[in-house]
Scaffold this motif. Structure first.
Motif, PDB file in Angstrom:
ATOM      1  N   LEU A  88       0.794  -1.231   0.069  1.00  0.00           N
ATOM      2  CA  LEU A  88       0.085   0.178  -0.060  1.00  0.00           C
ATOM      3  C   LEU A  88       0.855   1.198   0.156  1.00  0.00           C
ATOM      4  N   ILE A  89       1.976   1.256   0.798  1.00  0.00           N
ATOM      5  CA  ILE A  89       2.852   2.204   0.908  1.00  0.00           C
ATOM      6  C   ILE A  89       3.510   2.672  -0.528  1.00  0.00           C
ATOM      7  N   ALA A  90       4.083   1.648  -1.250  1.00  0.00           N
ATOM      8  CA  ALA A  90       4.656   1.838  -2.334  1.00  0.00           C
ATOM      9  C   ALA A  90       3.718   2.301  -3.569  1.00  0.00           C
ATOM     10  N   GLU A  91       2.529   1.733  -3.586  1.00  0.00           N
ATOM     11  CA  GLU A  91       1.550   2.041  -4.279  1.00  0.00           C
ATOM     12  C   GLU A  91       1.219   3.576  -4.372  1.00  0.00           C
ATOM     13  N   ALA A  92       0.960   3.895  -3.170  1.00  0.00           N
ATOM     14  CA  ALA A  92       0.450   5.376  -2.903  1.00  0.00           C
ATOM     15  C   ALA A  92       1.568   6.274  -3.233  1.00  0.00           C
ATOM     16  N   LEU A  93       2.880   6.072  -2.877  1.00  0.00           N
ATOM     17  CA  LEU A  93       4.021   6.770  -3.363  1.00  0.00           C
ATOM     18  C   LEU A  93       4.060   6.896  -4.581  1.00  0.00           C
ATOM     19  N   ARG A  94       4.142   5.835  -5.432  1.00  0.00           N
ATOM     20  CA  ARG A  94       3.977   5.563  -6.859  1.00  0.00           C
ATOM     21  C   ARG A  94       3.114   6.431  -7.387  1.00  0.00           C
ATOM     22  N   SER A  95       1.760   6.572  -6.977  1.00  0.00           N
ATOM     23  CA  SER A  95       0.691   7.294  -7.611  1.00  0.00           C
ATOM     24  C   SER A  95       0.838   8.738  -7.415  1.00  0.00           C
ATOM     25  N   GLY A  96       1.739   9.257  -6.480  1.00  0.00           N
ATOM     26  CA  GLY A  96       1.788  10.653  -6.414  1.00  0.00           C
ATOM     27  C   GLY A  96       1.506  11.139  -4.986  1.00  0.00           C
ATOM     28  N   ALA A  97       1.428  10.200  -4.187  1.00  0.00           N
ATOM     29  CA  ALA A  97       1.043  10.773  -2.568  1.00  0.00           C
ATOM     30  C   ALA A  97       2.558  11.411  -2.138  1.00  0.00           C
ATOM     31  N   ARG A  98       2.390  12.347  -1.330  1.00  0.00           N
ATOM     32  CA  ARG A  98       3.663  13.105  -0.956  1.00  0.00           C
ATOM     33  C   ARG A  98       3.863  12.869   0.370  1.00  0.00           C
ATOM     34  N   GLY A  99       2.794  12.455   1.144  1.00  0.00           N
ATOM     35  CA  GLY A  99       2.907  11.825   2.411  1.00  0.00           C
ATOM     36  C   GLY A  99       2.252  10.495   2.931  1.00  0.00           C
ATOM     37  N   TYR A 100       2.481   9.936   3.898  1.00  0.00           N
ATOM     38  CA  TYR A 100       1.583   8.816   4.472  1.00  0.00           C
ATOM     39  C   TYR A 100       1.692   8.959   6.110  1.00  0.00           C
ATOM     40  N   LEU A 101       0.559   9.196   6.382  1.00  0.00           N
ATOM     41  CA  LEU A 101       0.326   9.400   7.848  1.00  0.00           C
ATOM     42  C   LEU A 101      -0.570   8.414   8.520  1.00  0.00           C
ATOM     43  N   LEU A 102      -0.360   7.942   9.715  1.00  0.00           N
ATOM     44  CA  LEU A 102      -1.174   7.080  10.476  1.00  0.00           C
ATOM     45  C   LEU A 102      -2.354   7.940  11.092  1.00  0.00           C
ATOM     46  N   LYS A 103      -3.598   7.380  11.380  1.00  0.00           N
ATOM     47  CA  LYS A 103      -4.757   7.913  11.787  1.00  0.00           C
ATOM     48  C   LYS A 103      -4.323   8.168  13.341  1.00  0.00           C
ATOM     49  N   ASP A 104      -3.706   7.296  13.973  1.00  0.00           N
ATOM     50  CA  ASP A 104      -3.330   7.927  15.206  1.00  0.00           C
ATOM     51  C   ASP A 104      -2.512   8.887  15.705  1.00  0.00           C
ATOM     52  N   VAL A 105      -2.127   9.761  14.645  1.00  0.00           N
ATOM     53  CA  VAL A 105      -1.176  10.856  14.837  1.00  0.00           C
ATOM     54  C   VAL A 105      -1.471  11.881  15.963  1.00  0.00           C
ATOM     55  N   ASP A 106      -0.690  12.281  16.707  1.00  0.00           N
ATOM     56  CA  ASP A 106      -0.784  13.018  17.670  1.00  0.00           C
ATOM     57  C   ASP A 106      -1.015  14.642  16.939  1.00  0.00           C
ATOM     58  N   PRO A 107      -1.919  15.497  17.634  1.00  0.00           N
ATOM     59  CA  PRO A 107      -2.447  16.911  16.915  1.00  0.00           C
ATOM     60  C   PRO A 107      -1.132  17.549  16.569  1.00  0.00           C
ATOM     61  N   PRO A 108      -0.152  17.909  17.352  1.00  0.00           N
ATOM     62  CA  PRO A 108       1.042  18.767  17.023  1.00  0.00           C
ATOM     63  C   PRO A 108       1.796  17.953  15.841  1.00  0.00           C
ATOM     64  N   ASP A 109       1.836  16.674  15.626  1.00  0.00           N
ATOM     65  CA  ASP A 109       2.357  16.103  14.642  1.00  0.00           C
ATOM     66  C   ASP A 109       1.843  16.258  13.303  1.00  0.00           C
ATOM     67  N   LEU A 110       0.347  16.210  13.491  1.00  0.00           N
ATOM     68  CA  LEU A 110      -0.541  16.243  12.407  1.00  0.00           C
ATOM     69  C   LEU A 110      -0.503  17.782  11.773  1.00  0.00           C
ATOM     70  N   THR A 111      -0.462  18.668  12.522  1.00  0.00           N
ATOM     71  CA  THR A 111      -0.298  20.140  12.012  1.00  0.00           C
ATOM     72  C   THR A 111       0.972  20.328  11.535  1.00  0.00           C
ATOM     73  N   ALA A 112       2.055  20.177  12.267  1.00  0.00           N
ATOM     74  CA  ALA A 112       3.334  20.162  11.634  1.00  0.00           C
ATOM     75  C   ALA A 112       3.471  19.416  10.204  1.00  0.00           C
ATOM     76  N   ALA A 113       2.852  18.221  10.085  1.00  0.00           N
ATOM     77  CA  ALA A 113       2.857  17.579   8.651  1.00  0.00           C
ATOM     78  C   ALA A 113       2.067  18.301   7.543  1.00  0.00           C
ATOM     79  N   VAL A 114       1.259  18.791   8.181  1.00  0.00           N
ATOM     80  CA  VAL A 114       0.252  19.645   6.800  1.00  0.00           C
ATOM     81  C   VAL A 114       1.265  20.825   6.702  1.00  0.00           C
ATOM     82  N   ARG A 115       1.858  21.473   7.169  1.00  0.00           N
ATOM     83  CA  ARG A 115       2.523  22.600   7.145  1.00  0.00           C
ATOM     84  C   ARG A 115       3.989  22.030   6.340  1.00  0.00           C
ATOM     85  N   SER A 116       4.624  21.082   6.525  1.00  0.00           N
ATOM     86  CA  SER A 116       5.601  20.642   5.951  1.00  0.00           C
ATOM     87  C   SER A 116       5.141  20.176   4.512  1.00  0.00           C
ATOM     88  N   LEU A 117       4.148  19.478   4.341  1.00  0.00           N
ATOM     89  CA  LEU A 117       3.759  18.883   3.006  1.00  0.00           C
ATOM     90  C   LEU A 117       3.445  20.126   2.234  1.00  0.00           C
TER      91      LEU A 117
END
Length: 215
Positions: A88-117
């Motif tokens: 799944l990771i390989a297929e998503a990245l090959r298809s153009g996804a720039r990030g791959y986050l898990l649903k249990d991500v902490d709020p600070p990590d989520l907002t930081a990831a959004v800005r980074s992406l």
């Protein structure tokens, strides 16, 4: 403001993610929907970033991702999921996804990831990064094993396959109608060409090279 769209089939999860994102002064959720409404809402709201579930009942995230990548000015897409398999990771990245986050991500990590992406960087959750690295190393091991096994002659490859199946020299001789001394010579040649010290190491290489099925 960084505009974000959340696409997931679970309404409760979407609400939780929206609360986390909207709590940041520079982030705003402009669309929150299931997969079936995703393309329409994304087209209407034109978010900078789409957080996209990879598995949904109506339409899967990879299909939506591929459709978005075909747009003239596509948004950044990060897969947000509970799944972290190599495929799944390989297929998503090959298809153009720039990030791959898990649903249990902490709020600070989520907002930081959004800005980074949105700033142009790629972001992988730590557990996903480990999966990617492990998969890369495994493929590297397989490539090296294949290269080493290619040094062998057809007869030596057959000997190696039987070694990996656990056969003794006598059993190999019976299988191939060879004398014990001939088998011994072939085994020595195999070990030398593979640059290994014993039959166990040779068997490991054979399995890595997929010369035999794993058991």
């Amino acid at each position: 403001m960084i505009r974000v769209a959340i696409v997931d089939d679970e309404r409760l999860l979407r609400s939780g993610l929206q609360l986390m994102i909207d709590a940041a002064a520079d982030l705003e959720v402009v669309a929150s929907c299931s997969g079936v409404d995703a393309l329409r809402q994304i087209a209407e709201t034109r978010p900078h970033l789409v957080l996209l579930d990879i598995r949904m009942p109506e339409i899967d995230g990879l299909t939506i991702l591929r459709e978005l990548r075909g747009w003239e000015d596509p948004p950044v897409v990060a897969m947000l999921t509970t799944f972290q398999t190599d495929e799944l990771i390989a297929e998503a990245l090959r298809s153009g996804a720039r990030g791959y986050l898990l649903k249990d991500v902490d709020p600070p990590d989520l907002t930081a990831a959004v800005r980074s992406l949105v700033s142009g960087q790629s972001t992988l959750a730590p557990a996903v990064a480990r999966t990617v690295i492990d998969g890369y190393l495994r493929r590297a091991d397989e490539t090296e094993a294949v290269r080493m096994v290619d040094r062998l002659s057809p007869r030596e490859r057959e000997i190696l396959r039987l070694i990996a199946e656990g056969l003794s020299n006598a059993e190999i001789g019976n299988r191939l109608y060879l004398s014990s001394s001939t088998v011994k010579d072939h085994v020595s040649a195999v070990l030398n060409k593979l640059d290994v010290n014993n039959r166990v190491q040779a068997a490991v290489l054979a399995h890595r090279a997929r010369l035999v099925e794993d058991s």
